[in-house]
Enzyme design. Structure first.
Site, PDB file in Angstrom:
ATOM      1  N   HIS A 107      -5.532 -14.313   4.688  1.00  0.00           N
ATOM      2  CA  HIS A 107      -6.763 -14.054   5.451  1.00  0.00           C
ATOM      3  C   HIS A 107      -7.967 -13.804   4.542  1.00  0.00           C
ATOM      4  CE1 HIS A 107      -5.425  -9.542   5.468  1.00  0.00           C
ATOM      5  NE2 HIS A 107      -6.280  -9.741   4.491  1.00  0.00           N
ATOM      6  N   HIS A 165      -9.653  -3.659   7.761  1.00  0.00           N
ATOM      7  CA  HIS A 165     -10.210  -3.420   6.422  1.00  0.00           C
ATOM      8  C   HIS A 165     -11.449  -2.527   6.490  1.00  0.00           C
ATOM      9  CE1 HIS A 165      -7.648  -6.907   5.683  1.00  0.00           C
ATOM     10  NE2 HIS A 165      -7.810  -6.764   4.391  1.00  0.00           N
TER      11      HIS A 165
HETATM   12  C1  DHB Z   1      -9.490 -10.842  -0.805  1.00  0.00           C
HETATM   13  C2  DHB Z   1      -8.202 -10.752  -0.259  1.00  0.00           C
HETATM   14  C3  DHB Z   1      -7.990  -9.975   0.870  1.00  0.00           C
HETATM   15  O1  DHB Z   1      -6.768  -9.817   1.462  1.00  0.00           O
HETATM   16  C4  DHB Z   1      -9.027  -9.288   1.479  1.00  0.00           C
HETATM   17  O2  DHB Z   1      -8.771  -8.590   2.595  1.00  0.00           O
HETATM   18  C5  DHB Z   1     -10.296  -9.349   0.917  1.00  0.00           C
HETATM   19  C6  DHB Z   1     -10.528 -10.128  -0.226  1.00  0.00           C
HETATM   20  C7  DHB Z   1      -9.753 -11.717  -1.989  1.00  0.00           C
HETATM   21  O3  DHB Z   1      -8.834 -12.204  -2.642  1.00  0.00           O
HETATM   22  O4  DHB Z   1     -10.934 -12.001  -2.273  1.00  0.00           O
HETATM   23 FE    FE Z   2      -6.818  -8.316   3.059  1.00  0.00          FE
END
Ligand code: DHB
Ligand code: FE
Length: 287
Positions: A12, A59
């Site tokens: 994601h 998040h």
């Molecule tokens: C990234 C990966 C993630 O799972 C997320 O929630 C935010 C950023 C990344 O790799 O940039």
């Molecule tokens: Fe993430």
């Protein structure tokens, strides 16, 4: 009784949403990642789910470090997308399935999973980007959702064993649902990645591939890991694997792999997608 057609597990990473917004899915950087999705979309077109039960992680949009439910279940009629800071274009709101949400909540609590219930819930990139990958084009979303978030940020985290058991309990709830919904169980996140600290940029391909194999044939192997094993082996944010483990727990019987793809890197992360058919029900009933 709901029919669980199977499961889709997907990355994601917010940059995926940026690539979709810019229309650069086919450039050299993004093609290896986006090319993993057409076979999954083709399968979804055959099994035609009308509900997605989605395990993912919030998040910081609904819950922050001061108040962090271990497991939270949405029970809203509608879920509005909002951006928690990545600057992504906001996507259309998702239709909820509040009666099914309440059934799952009642069944989980009877099963001694004391979840937080959310009659209002915003959905962030971890929910919306996998749906953009699975149903591209900007039309109406073809399915309703039941969102279930797992704390992967504020320690102590739930164990993979507990996440697997949560998925199994959701599978039991779906088996006792009064209506005829066709359900796909989606898990989003991962795979290995760490966004900060001295191990920023950490990726563990052998561990990721072991997890993808075990999710097909031996998920109980992953349930033996601790949350800190996941941090060690997959990075601090590799704990998002817990959403994949929970989704796998919801598949009650034999499963078969429809498709999987793994590509490093997308942004700071090992990108992956996998679709598992719940054998004996999904394709038979779609035919
Ligand atoms: C990234 C990966 C993630 O799972 C997320 O929630 C935010 C950023 C990344 O790799 O940039
Ligand atoms: Fe993430």
């Amino acid at each position: 009784m709901a029919t669980i057609v199977g499961s889709v597990m997907s990355s994601h990473v917010p940059a995926i949403g940026g690539a979709i917004a810019k229309g650069i899915q086919d450039n050299d950087y993004w093609r290896p990642f986006f090319s993993g999705f057409p076979p999954v979309r083709e399968w979804l077109g055959k099994v035609k789910p009308d509900v997605a039960v989605m395990f993912y992680m919030d998040h910081g949009l609904n819950f922050f470090l001061d108040k962090m439910p271990t497991f939270a279940v949405g029970a809203a009629a509608e879920y509005r997308n909002a951006d928690e800071g990545w600057g992504l274009p906001t996507q259309r709101s998702l239709e909820g399935d509040a009666p099914l949400s309440w059934h799952i909540i009642e069944s989980l609590i009877a099963d001694e999973f004391d979840v937080t219930t959310c009659q209002e819930m915003l959905v962030d990139h971890a929910c919306i980007i996998p749906l953009q990958l699975l149903y591209p084009g900007g039309g109406d979303w073809p399915l309703r959702i039941v969102p279930i978030t797992i704390n992967h940020v504020q320690h102590p985290l739930p164990s993979p064993k507990r996440c697997y058991a949560l998925g199994q309990a959701v599978g039991r709830a779906l088996a006792s649902w009064q209506d005829d919904a066709r359900v796909v169980v989606i898990g989003t996140g991962g795979l290995s990645h760490q966004l900060d600290g001295t191990r920023a940029g950490f990726i563990n391909k052998p561990f990721d591939l072991m997890c993808m194999d075990a999710l097909v044939s031996d998920p109980s192997r992953l349930a033996k890991l601790s949350a800190l094993d996941l941090v060690r082996e997959a990075g601090a944010q590799g704990t998002e694997l817990m959403a994949w483990i929970a989704a796998r727990g919801a598949l009650p019987g034999r499963v078969s792999k429809v498709h999987s793809a793994y590509h490093v890197p997308i942004s700071n992360t090992a990108g992956a997608v996998m679709a598992l058919a719940n054998d004996g029900t999904a394709l038979a009933q779609a035919a």
